[in-house]
Design a protein around this motif. Sequence first.
Motif, PDB file in Angstrom:
ATOM      1  N   UNK A 137       0.776  -1.022   0.059  1.00  0.00           N
ATOM      2  CA  UNK A 137      -0.124   0.083  -0.007  1.00  0.00           C
ATOM      3  C   UNK A 137       1.126   1.320  -0.087  1.00  0.00           C
ATOM      4  N   UNK A 138       1.033   1.954  -1.098  1.00  0.00           N
ATOM      5  CA  UNK A 138       1.710   2.925  -1.212  1.00  0.00           C
ATOM      6  C   UNK A 138       1.082   4.424  -0.508  1.00  0.00           C
ATOM      7  N   UNK A 139       1.535   4.596   0.488  1.00  0.00           N
ATOM      8  CA  UNK A 139       1.048   5.621   1.477  1.00  0.00           C
ATOM      9  C   UNK A 139       1.341   6.934   0.840  1.00  0.00           C
ATOM     10  N   UNK A 140       2.497   7.000   0.370  1.00  0.00           N
ATOM     11  CA  UNK A 140       2.989   8.407  -0.174  1.00  0.00           C
ATOM     12  C   UNK A 140       2.275   8.593  -1.345  1.00  0.00           C
ATOM     13  N   UNK A 141       2.182   7.555  -2.217  1.00  0.00           N
ATOM     14  CA  UNK A 141       1.234   8.020  -3.422  1.00  0.00           C
ATOM     15  C   UNK A 141      -0.367   8.052  -3.037  1.00  0.00           C
ATOM     16  N   UNK A 142      -0.751   7.470  -2.293  1.00  0.00           N
ATOM     17  CA  UNK A 142      -1.961   7.858  -1.585  1.00  0.00           C
ATOM     18  C   UNK A 142      -2.367   9.526  -1.118  1.00  0.00           C
ATOM     19  N   UNK A 143      -1.326   9.698  -0.499  1.00  0.00           N
ATOM     20  CA  UNK A 143      -1.168  11.476  -0.114  1.00  0.00           C
ATOM     21  C   UNK A 143      -1.127  12.174  -1.412  1.00  0.00           C
ATOM     22  N   UNK A 144      -0.359  11.858  -2.307  1.00  0.00           N
ATOM     23  CA  UNK A 144      -0.049  12.651  -3.440  1.00  0.00           C
ATOM     24  C   UNK A 144      -1.543  12.513  -4.328  1.00  0.00           C
ATOM     25  N   UNK A 145      -2.109  11.599  -4.390  1.00  0.00           N
ATOM     26  CA  UNK A 145      -3.370  11.495  -5.035  1.00  0.00           C
ATOM     27  C   UNK A 145      -4.772  12.275  -4.473  1.00  0.00           C
ATOM     28  N   UNK A 146      -4.289  12.830  -3.281  1.00  0.00           N
ATOM     29  CA  UNK A 146      -5.188  13.610  -2.634  1.00  0.00           C
ATOM     30  C   UNK A 146      -5.069  15.390  -2.855  1.00  0.00           C
TER      31      UNK A 146
END
Length: 279
Positions: free
Chosen positions: A90-99
């Motif tokens: 689960x790419x948390x950094x990418x999830x943040x960027x997507x928001x």
Amino acid sequence: MKLPGVMRFSVSTWLIALLMLSGCANSGKHADELAQSAHLKHELVPTDSFVLTSYYRMSRPDLPLNFYIEGDGRAWQSRTSPSADPTPRKAMGLALAAQDPTANVVYLARPCQFTPMQQNPRCSSAYWTGKRYSEDVVAAMNQAVSHFAAAGQAVNLVGYSGGGALAVLIAARRSDVASIRTVAGNLDHAAVNRLHGVSAMPESMNAIDVAQQVAAIAQLHFSGSDDQVVPPGIAKRFVTATNNSCASHIVVPKMSHESDWAQRWPALLAITPTCRAKH
């Protein structure tokens, strides 16, 4: 019928390899889908040491660039055995960027995450264990920031977990960083490793050692009140080490290290890092 010992070993090894490839493929597919939902394009970024996976959206080069750095990923498969591939499930950094709704967003995976290993001949488990914040890694990540940042463009660095350490270490060697934000950031790996009773990382640089070098940069460090991996005291210690009014620490209630930070991110991102006037 019993298989010969060598055959049993070969079949089990093949099954493990197949499962690992399947896991990596699923992680990559999830990352692609998450990036596409945020209109982020995929790009492989060559550096002197590694080829790095990135996702980006650049529509207004005249505006600042928000640059997100991934966490350590799946560094270990057990307490004593490194994983064969550090790509996060689960790419948390990418999830943040997507928001992030801003015009210019770049997400950067860590060395050896997502990128096929055959394109990274230097990849070895050392780079996601003891050397995860080494000079080679920091230099490569810094080159990737330069790859995307236009001349004169302000850069806002955001790092999740170990990506927070890299955000600080990168900021210490750049002159275009306008702000730093970390989420559950490992800003003192020596203290964190002592806390958990695991080996020190003498081949890695430590973010807290450059606290004074980034002290004049506006920065916010978010910790989860329930984080037992990187407790809030780590970020508090880092802020104290800056000895400056530009660094602030915010403890977010009811959040652990791997809580859904992306869901909270729009509200947290709206808090602007500022340097307070000294009295």
